[in-house]
Design a protein around this motif. Structure first.
Motif, PDB file in Angstrom:
ATOM      1  N   UNK A  68      -1.124  -1.833  -5.749  1.00  0.00           N
ATOM      2  CA  UNK A  68      -0.155  -1.501  -4.896  1.00  0.00           C
ATOM      3  C   UNK A  68       1.357  -1.683  -4.023  1.00  0.00           C
ATOM      4  N   UNK A  69       1.910  -1.193  -3.740  1.00  0.00           N
ATOM      5  CA  UNK A  69       2.865  -2.369  -2.677  1.00  0.00           C
ATOM      6  C   UNK A  69       2.516  -2.649  -1.624  1.00  0.00           C
ATOM      7  N   UNK A  70       1.575  -1.036  -1.022  1.00  0.00           N
ATOM      8  CA  UNK A  70       1.328  -1.665   0.066  1.00  0.00           C
ATOM      9  C   UNK A  70       0.048  -2.069   0.516  1.00  0.00           C
ATOM     10  N   UNK A  71      -0.669  -2.666  -0.892  1.00  0.00           N
ATOM     11  CA  UNK A  71      -1.914  -3.006  -0.265  1.00  0.00           C
ATOM     12  C   UNK A  71      -1.787  -4.541  -1.374  1.00  0.00           C
ATOM     13  N   UNK A  72      -0.411  -5.070  -1.612  1.00  0.00           N
ATOM     14  CA  UNK A  72      -1.006  -6.313  -1.568  1.00  0.00           C
ATOM     15  C   UNK A  72      -1.378  -7.380  -0.669  1.00  0.00           C
ATOM     16  N   UNK A  73      -1.767  -9.089  -0.811  1.00  0.00           N
ATOM     17  CA  UNK A  73      -1.981  -9.890  -0.049  1.00  0.00           C
ATOM     18  C   UNK A  73      -3.089  -9.316   1.022  1.00  0.00           C
ATOM     19  N   UNK A  74      -3.709  -7.699   0.919  1.00  0.00           N
ATOM     20  CA  UNK A  74      -4.677  -7.613   1.306  1.00  0.00           C
ATOM     21  C   UNK A  74      -6.200  -7.394   0.586  1.00  0.00           C
ATOM     22  N   UNK A  75      -5.931  -6.706   0.148  1.00  0.00           N
ATOM     23  CA  UNK A  75      -6.664  -6.300  -1.516  1.00  0.00           C
ATOM     24  C   UNK A  75      -6.498  -7.424  -2.362  1.00  0.00           C
ATOM     25  N   UNK A  76      -7.994  -7.147  -2.854  1.00  0.00           N
ATOM     26  CA  UNK A  76      -8.145  -8.068  -4.053  1.00  0.00           C
ATOM     27  C   UNK A  76      -9.245  -7.273  -4.749  1.00  0.00           C
ATOM     28  N   UNK A  77      -8.870  -7.419  -6.054  1.00  0.00           N
ATOM     29  CA  UNK A  77      -9.895  -6.482  -7.026  1.00  0.00           C
ATOM     30  C   UNK A  77     -10.605  -7.742  -7.892  1.00  0.00           C
ATOM     31  N   UNK A 104     -11.241  -5.659   0.446  1.00  0.00           N
ATOM     32  CA  UNK A 104      -9.965  -4.932   1.764  1.00  0.00           C
ATOM     33  C   UNK A 104      -9.953  -5.670   2.772  1.00  0.00           C
ATOM     34  N   UNK A 105      -8.949  -6.308   2.990  1.00  0.00           N
ATOM     35  CA  UNK A 105      -8.873  -7.199   4.551  1.00  0.00           C
ATOM     36  C   UNK A 105      -8.230  -6.318   4.923  1.00  0.00           C
ATOM     37  N   UNK A 106      -7.994  -6.234   6.472  1.00  0.00           N
ATOM     38  CA  UNK A 106      -6.713  -6.115   7.122  1.00  0.00           C
ATOM     39  C   UNK A 106      -6.598  -4.293   6.928  1.00  0.00           C
ATOM     40  N   UNK A 107      -7.277  -3.812   7.263  1.00  0.00           N
ATOM     41  CA  UNK A 107      -7.261  -2.490   6.669  1.00  0.00           C
ATOM     42  C   UNK A 107      -6.835  -1.533   8.259  1.00  0.00           C
ATOM     43  N   UNK A 108      -6.034  -0.699   7.785  1.00  0.00           N
ATOM     44  CA  UNK A 108      -5.048   0.245   8.409  1.00  0.00           C
ATOM     45  C   UNK A 108      -5.277   1.418   8.484  1.00  0.00           C
TER      46      UNK A 108
END
Length: 116
Positions: free
Chosen positions: A60-69, A82-86
């Protein structure tokens, strides 16, 4: 009976990290498209990340660059780093396994809360 069991959720401060894991029994994750979905209170469930049986990933665009599956076929697990969680990442995260004409399976979900 197929079972998907998520783990790794919890409470984390903004900017923190969590690693979710989904373990499967009576199912071979490597031949399924595996996805992580989330549902926040009052909102529709949304797809967060997917890894296809061929190993392609999408986010999802909202997690690109922060999450990795990722998938570990030897252990039959799928993980979501999940990094840099908001705070807006707060939701129940669920694991899904899908393969056309074979089945669609869900875990019960794990709560992720991002709050200071």
């Amino acid at each position: 009976q197929v079972q998907l069991v998520e783990s790794g959720g919890g409470l984390v401060q903004p900017g923190g990290s969590l690693r979710l894991s989904c373990a499967g029994s009576r199912i071979m994750f490597r031949i399924y498209h595996m996805g992580w979905y989330r549902q926040a209170p009052g909102k529709q469930r949304e797809l967060v990340a997917v890894i296809t049986s061929g190993g392609n990933t999408n986010y999802a665009d909202s997690v690109k660059g922060r999450f990795t599956i990722s998938r570990d076929s030897a252990k039959n697990t799928v993980s979501l780093q999940m990094n840099n969680l908001k705070p807006e990442d707060t939701a129940v995260y669920s694991c899904n396994a899908h393969r056309d004409n074979w089945g669609d399976y869900w875990g019960h979900g794990t709560q992720v809360t991002v709050s200071s």
